[in-house]
Design a protein around this motif. Structure first.
Motif, PDB file in Angstrom:
ATOM      1  N   UNK A   1     -35.380 -40.682  34.688  1.00 56.24           N
ATOM      2  CA  UNK A   1     -35.701 -39.689  34.164  1.00 56.24           C
ATOM      3  C   UNK A   1     -34.386 -38.812  33.891  1.00 56.24           C
ATOM      4  N   UNK A   2     -34.396 -37.767  32.927  1.00 54.37           N
ATOM      5  CA  UNK A   2     -33.325 -36.847  32.618  1.00 54.37           C
ATOM      6  C   UNK A   2     -33.945 -35.715  32.174  1.00 54.37           C
ATOM      7  N   UNK A   3     -33.097 -34.615  32.300  1.00 51.02           N
ATOM      8  CA  UNK A   3     -33.562 -33.190  32.446  1.00 51.02           C
ATOM      9  C   UNK A   3     -33.077 -32.583  31.027  1.00 51.02           C
ATOM     10  N   UNK A   4     -33.868 -32.126  30.032  1.00 50.40           N
ATOM     11  CA  UNK A   4     -33.336 -31.427  28.824  1.00 50.40           C
ATOM     12  C   UNK A   4     -32.567 -30.244  29.245  1.00 50.40           C
ATOM     13  N   UNK A   5     -31.423 -30.097  28.445  1.00 45.60           N
ATOM     14  CA  UNK A   5     -30.574 -29.179  28.658  1.00 45.60           C
ATOM     15  C   UNK A   5     -30.856 -27.658  28.138  1.00 45.60           C
ATOM     16  N   UNK A   6     -31.941 -27.689  27.444  1.00 47.02           N
ATOM     17  CA  UNK A   6     -32.472 -26.457  26.943  1.00 47.02           C
ATOM     18  C   UNK A   6     -33.574 -25.797  27.822  1.00 47.02           C
TER      19      UNK A   6
ATOM     20  N   UNK B   1     -39.208 -38.477  31.007  1.00 45.67           N
ATOM     21  CA  UNK B   1     -38.885 -40.077  30.912  1.00 45.67           C
ATOM     22  C   UNK B   1     -38.582 -40.413  29.552  1.00 45.67           C
ATOM     23  N   UNK B   2     -38.948 -39.653  28.589  1.00 47.10           N
ATOM     24  CA  UNK B   2     -38.355 -40.137  27.195  1.00 47.10           C
ATOM     25  C   UNK B   2     -37.284 -38.984  26.461  1.00 47.10           C
ATOM     26  N   UNK B   3     -36.396 -38.570  27.294  1.00 43.85           N
ATOM     27  CA  UNK B   3     -35.396 -37.902  26.625  1.00 43.85           C
ATOM     28  C   UNK B   3     -34.687 -38.537  25.770  1.00 43.85           C
ATOM     29  N   UNK B   4     -33.808 -37.922  24.949  1.00 46.44           N
ATOM     30  CA  UNK B   4     -32.685 -38.633  24.161  1.00 46.44           C
ATOM     31  C   UNK B   4     -31.392 -38.139  24.047  1.00 46.44           C
ATOM     32  N   UNK B   5     -30.510 -38.704  23.858  1.00 46.79           N
ATOM     33  CA  UNK B   5     -29.001 -38.048  23.768  1.00 46.79           C
ATOM     34  C   UNK B   5     -28.525 -37.775  22.274  1.00 46.79           C
ATOM     35  N   UNK B   6     -27.743 -36.871  22.369  1.00 44.91           N
ATOM     36  CA  UNK B   6     -27.385 -36.593  20.938  1.00 44.91           C
ATOM     37  C   UNK B   6     -25.791 -36.459  21.224  1.00 44.91           C
ATOM     38  N   UNK B   7     -24.824 -37.412  20.506  1.00 41.50           N
ATOM     39  CA  UNK B   7     -23.407 -37.449  20.538  1.00 41.50           C
ATOM     40  C   UNK B   7     -22.799 -36.579  19.678  1.00 41.50           C
TER      41      UNK B   7
ATOM     42  N   UNK C   1     -19.159 -34.145  18.423  1.00 40.28           N
ATOM     43  CA  UNK C   1     -17.916 -33.700  18.863  1.00 40.28           C
ATOM     44  C   UNK C   1     -17.550 -33.840  20.124  1.00 40.28           C
ATOM     45  N   UNK C   2     -17.601 -35.277  20.560  1.00 41.97           N
ATOM     46  CA  UNK C   2     -17.275 -35.418  22.008  1.00 41.97           C
ATOM     47  C   UNK C   2     -17.947 -35.179  23.184  1.00 41.97           C
ATOM     48  N   UNK C   3     -19.017 -34.654  22.973  1.00 37.09           N
ATOM     49  CA  UNK C   3     -20.048 -34.431  24.052  1.00 37.09           C
ATOM     50  C   UNK C   3     -21.347 -35.063  24.014  1.00 37.09           C
ATOM     51  N   UNK C   4     -21.994 -35.017  25.096  1.00 36.15           N
ATOM     52  CA  UNK C   4     -23.216 -35.878  25.060  1.00 36.15           C
ATOM     53  C   UNK C   4     -24.150 -34.737  25.518  1.00 36.15           C
ATOM     54  N   UNK C   5     -25.215 -34.567  24.846  1.00 41.09           N
ATOM     55  CA  UNK C   5     -26.510 -33.573  24.855  1.00 41.09           C
ATOM     56  C   UNK C   5     -27.642 -34.369  25.298  1.00 41.09           C
ATOM     57  N   UNK C   6     -28.556 -33.594  26.007  1.00 41.70           N
ATOM     58  CA  UNK C   6     -29.780 -34.482  26.670  1.00 41.70           C
ATOM     59  C   UNK C   6     -30.790 -33.318  26.250  1.00 41.70           C
ATOM     60  N   UNK C   7     -31.882 -34.157  25.439  1.00 41.98           N
ATOM     61  CA  UNK C   7     -33.121 -33.251  25.027  1.00 41.98           C
ATOM     62  C   UNK C   7     -34.368 -34.033  25.329  1.00 41.98           C
ATOM     63  N   UNK C   8     -35.407 -33.298  25.370  1.00 43.77           N
ATOM     64  CA  UNK C   8     -36.744 -33.866  25.377  1.00 43.77           C
ATOM     65  C   UNK C   8     -37.654 -33.826  24.132  1.00 43.77           C
ATOM     66  N   UNK C   9     -37.157 -33.032  23.184  1.00 45.92           N
ATOM     67  CA  UNK C   9     -37.732 -33.034  21.618  1.00 45.92           C
ATOM     68  C   UNK C   9     -36.981 -32.362  20.846  1.00 45.92           C
ATOM     69  N   UNK C  10     -37.159 -32.665  19.455  1.00 48.71           N
ATOM     70  CA  UNK C  10     -36.557 -32.511  18.455  1.00 48.71           C
ATOM     71  C   UNK C  10     -36.021 -30.898  18.310  1.00 48.71           C
ATOM     72  N   UNK C  11     -37.400 -29.969  18.706  1.00 49.13           N
ATOM     73  CA  UNK C  11     -37.130 -28.687  18.674  1.00 49.13           C
ATOM     74  C   UNK C  11     -35.897 -28.221  19.684  1.00 49.13           C
ATOM     75  N   UNK C  12     -35.774 -28.909  20.938  1.00 47.22           N
ATOM     76  CA  UNK C  12     -34.939 -28.392  21.830  1.00 47.22           C
ATOM     77  C   UNK C  12     -33.504 -28.606  21.102  1.00 47.22           C
ATOM     78  N   UNK C  13     -33.360 -29.744  20.536  1.00 42.81           N
ATOM     79  CA  UNK C  13     -32.184 -30.189  19.854  1.00 42.81           C
ATOM     80  C   UNK C  13     -31.858 -29.362  18.709  1.00 42.81           C
TER      81      UNK C  13
END
Length: 77
Positions: A1-6, A12-18, A20-32
């Motif tokens: 499991x990962x923690x949403x940065x927002x 358990x179902x977070x996703x990553x957005x890559x 500009x060279x950084x990786x961001x972790x979110x649990x939903x599209x609204x946080x992204x």
């Protein structure tokens, strides 16, 4: 499991957005969207759709770009 940065949700179902060279972790599209969407420099709305970028400045549309003195900007339809 990962923690949403927002919101900090440990999910358990977070996703990553890559971007500009950084990786961001979110649990939903609204946080992204909250973290990643640029903000219009004229009306301050978060730009979720196309938006208009002029010389490194972001606007939600051509109207706001023109209101900030950017000439020749048109929306594509």
């Amino acid at each position: 499991m990962a923690r949403c940065e927002v919101c900090g949700n440990d999910y358990g179902m977070t996703f990553e957005v890559h971007a500009q060279g950084a990786v961001h972790v979110f649990d939903c599209f609204s946080c992204a969207i909250h973290r990643m969407a640029p903000i219009c420099e004229h009306c301050r709305v978060q730009i979720i759709g196309q938006g208009v970028e002029v010389e490194g400045h972001w606007y939600c549309g051509a109207h706001c770009a023109r209101a900030e003195g950017r000439a020749g900007v048109v929306d594509r339809v």
